[in-house]
Design a protein around this motif. Sequence first.
Motif, PDB file in Angstrom:
ATOM      1  N   PHE A  74       0.722  -1.141  -0.311  1.00  0.00           N
ATOM      2  CA  PHE A  74       0.101   0.306   0.536  1.00  0.00           C
ATOM      3  C   PHE A  74       0.617   1.368  -0.137  1.00  0.00           C
ATOM      4  O   PHE A  74       1.585   1.290   0.328  1.00  0.00           O
ATOM      5  CB  PHE A  74      -1.385   0.096   0.918  1.00  0.00           C
ATOM      6  N   PRO A  75       0.514   2.559  -0.801  1.00  0.00           N
ATOM      7  CA  PRO A  75       1.401   3.423  -0.661  1.00  0.00           C
ATOM      8  C   PRO A  75       0.440   3.909   0.358  1.00  0.00           C
ATOM      9  O   PRO A  75      -1.125   4.000   0.978  1.00  0.00           O
ATOM     10  CB  PRO A  75       0.372   4.642  -1.684  1.00  0.00           C
ATOM     11  N   LEU A  76       1.089   4.723   1.206  1.00  0.00           N
ATOM     12  CA  LEU A  76       1.590   4.965   2.547  1.00  0.00           C
ATOM     13  C   LEU A  76       0.068   6.704   2.927  1.00  0.00           C
ATOM     14  O   LEU A  76      -0.799   6.679   3.641  1.00  0.00           O
ATOM     15  CB  LEU A  76       2.251   5.539   3.300  1.00  0.00           C
ATOM     16  N   TYR A  77       0.144   7.459   1.417  1.00  0.00           N
ATOM     17  CA  TYR A  77      -0.880   8.485   1.438  1.00  0.00           C
ATOM     18  C   TYR A  77      -1.519   8.115  -0.306  1.00  0.00           C
ATOM     19  O   TYR A  77      -1.930   8.739  -0.773  1.00  0.00           O
ATOM     20  CB  TYR A  77       0.002   9.549   1.384  1.00  0.00           C
ATOM     21  N   ALA A  78      -1.976   6.487  -0.117  1.00  0.00           N
ATOM     22  CA  ALA A  78      -2.829   6.587  -1.105  1.00  0.00           C
ATOM     23  C   ALA A  78      -4.389   6.864  -0.879  1.00  0.00           C
ATOM     24  O   ALA A  78      -5.268   7.408   0.614  1.00  0.00           O
ATOM     25  CB  ALA A  78      -3.000   4.955  -1.310  1.00  0.00           C
ATOM     26  N   SER A  79      -5.383   7.707  -1.410  1.00  0.00           N
ATOM     27  CA  SER A  79      -5.830   7.980  -1.247  1.00  0.00           C
ATOM     28  C   SER A  79      -7.670   7.050  -1.682  1.00  0.00           C
ATOM     29  O   SER A  79      -9.095   7.069  -0.858  1.00  0.00           O
ATOM     30  CB  SER A  79      -7.119   8.852  -3.090  1.00  0.00           C
TER      31      SER A  79
END
Length: 119
Positions: A74-79
């Motif tokens: 997961f990208p940490l700042y994903a929407s």
Amino acid sequence: MDKIKLVENLFVKKENIPVFSVGDTVKVLVKIPEGDKFRIHPFEGTVIETRGEGMAASFTVRKMSYGEGVERTFPLYASTIEGIELVKKGRVKRARLYYLRGRIGKATKIEEQKAGNEK
């Protein structure tokens, strides 16, 4: 300060991200589109790796599903991430837990970190 870091600081402020590290068990609440609506699907497992910093930060979570190991990065700042919940803190001595891939059952257990034993 670098111009890129100045722009990143505007977007990095996400309130629902707890402090977690490798070995912790987390529940990632992922938004999944279904038609014109979104539903929240929890993905609970052990964090086996973290990488990057700022907007490029990401982490990998591993769980067992019906006897199969499932890993998701997961990208940490994903929407698409609605929130992250810290289930329990783990006590490990490594930065990457890739050795869990070759283990089955109780051999994949990670010792829980006690409240007074924090790093």
